[in-house]
Design a protein around this motif. Structure first.
Motif, PDB file in Angstrom:
ATOM      1  N   VAL A  79      -1.438 105.420  32.939  1.00  0.00           N
ATOM      2  CA  VAL A  79      -0.253 104.779  33.496  1.00  0.00           C
ATOM      3  C   VAL A  79       0.673 104.385  32.355  1.00  0.00           C
ATOM      4  O   VAL A  79       0.224 104.084  31.249  1.00  0.00           O
ATOM      5  N   SER A  80       1.964 104.413  32.647  1.00  0.00           N
ATOM      6  CA  SER A  80       2.981 104.048  31.659  1.00  0.00           C
ATOM      7  C   SER A  80       3.817 102.915  32.216  1.00  0.00           C
ATOM      8  O   SER A  80       4.326 103.023  33.337  1.00  0.00           O
ATOM      9  N   SER A 109      -3.052 104.465  20.247  1.00  0.00           N
ATOM     10  CA  SER A 109      -1.866 103.768  20.755  1.00  0.00           C
ATOM     11  C   SER A 109      -2.018 103.352  22.209  1.00  0.00           C
ATOM     12  O   SER A 109      -1.243 102.550  22.706  1.00  0.00           O
ATOM     13  N   TRP A 110      -3.009 103.894  22.905  1.00  0.00           N
ATOM     14  CA  TRP A 110      -3.207 103.522  24.299  1.00  0.00           C
ATOM     15  C   TRP A 110      -4.288 102.461  24.402  1.00  0.00           C
ATOM     16  O   TRP A 110      -5.104 102.277  23.508  1.00  0.00           O
ATOM     17  N   VAL A 111      -4.284 101.753  25.530  1.00  0.00           N
ATOM     18  CA  VAL A 111      -5.278 100.720  25.798  1.00  0.00           C
ATOM     19  C   VAL A 111      -6.122 101.201  26.968  1.00  0.00           C
ATOM     20  O   VAL A 111      -5.585 101.606  28.001  1.00  0.00           O
ATOM     21  N   VAL A 112      -7.441 101.180  26.794  1.00  0.00           N
ATOM     22  CA  VAL A 112      -8.347 101.608  27.858  1.00  0.00           C
ATOM     23  C   VAL A 112      -8.788 100.378  28.645  1.00  0.00           C
ATOM     24  O   VAL A 112      -9.256  99.393  28.077  1.00  0.00           O
ATOM     25  N   CYS A 122      -6.026 104.486  31.290  1.00  0.00           N
ATOM     26  CA  CYS A 122      -5.339 104.150  30.048  1.00  0.00           C
ATOM     27  C   CYS A 122      -3.939 103.653  30.340  1.00  0.00           C
ATOM     28  O   CYS A 122      -3.261 104.167  31.234  1.00  0.00           O
ATOM     29  N   VAL A 123      -3.506 102.684  29.551  1.00  0.00           N
ATOM     30  CA  VAL A 123      -2.129 102.208  29.591  1.00  0.00           C
ATOM     31  C   VAL A 123      -1.461 102.748  28.331  1.00  0.00           C
ATOM     32  O   VAL A 123      -1.850 102.403  27.216  1.00  0.00           O
ATOM     33  N   LEU A 124      -0.506 103.645  28.520  1.00  0.00           N
ATOM     34  CA  LEU A 124       0.165 104.290  27.399  1.00  0.00           C
ATOM     35  C   LEU A 124       1.247 103.398  26.828  1.00  0.00           C
ATOM     36  O   LEU A 124       1.752 102.500  27.505  1.00  0.00           O
ATOM     37  N   ALA A 125       1.630 103.655  25.587  1.00  0.00           N
ATOM     38  CA  ALA A 125       2.609 102.815  24.915  1.00  0.00           C
ATOM     39  C   ALA A 125       4.005 103.404  24.934  1.00  0.00           C
ATOM     40  O   ALA A 125       4.970 102.709  25.217  1.00  0.00           O
TER      41      ALA A 125
END
Length: 129
Positions: A79-80, A109-112, A122-125
């Motif tokens: 997700v972004s 750079s992403w958060v799991v 994942c949360v993308l940056a």
């Protein structure tokens, strides 16, 4: 013509609760509840369907299964954040019931995170829709 991605199925213990979580994450709404099958389908607000130009995001269908999740997902969602920075979105998702996860990502750079039933996402940056 090639196939189009229209639906993603997610096995879970509590389709209603998991659908509620993902509706909050994605600003989706419930499209269908099938008590007999134990499924809940969510997707973009109905107003976005129809003759809307461009790609239509896939719906998610949550299906009740008896077995628990036991290993890392082979497929996961990314997700972004659409209207905030990554760290703000991560905090919002944690408040909704997500938890941090370590799948060996290191300092990417992403958060799991995992959803309330332990499914990684994942949360993308940097990528914004």
């Amino acid at each position: 013509m090639a196939s189009k991605l229209t639906e993603l199925g997610v096995d879970c213990a509590d389709p209603t609760a998991l659908a509620r979580f993902w509706c909050s994450v994605l600003e989706y709404e419930v499209h269908d509840v099938d008590e007999a099958d134990g499924t809940v389908t969510i997707g973009p607000p109905q107003a976005l369907g129809g003759d809307r130009p461009g790609p239509v995001p896939p719906v998610l269908t949550f299906a009740r299964v008896p077995e628990a999740k036991t290993v890392k997902n082979r497929l996961h969602l990314d997700v972004s954040p659409a209207d905030r920075e990554q760290d703000e979105e991560v905090h919002r998702l944690l408040d909704l019931g997500a938890r941090y996860a370590d799948v060996g990502q290191g300092t990417e750079s992403w958060v799991v995170l995992v959803d309330p039933e332990g499914n990684e996402f994942c949360v993308l940056a940097a990528r914004r829709p």
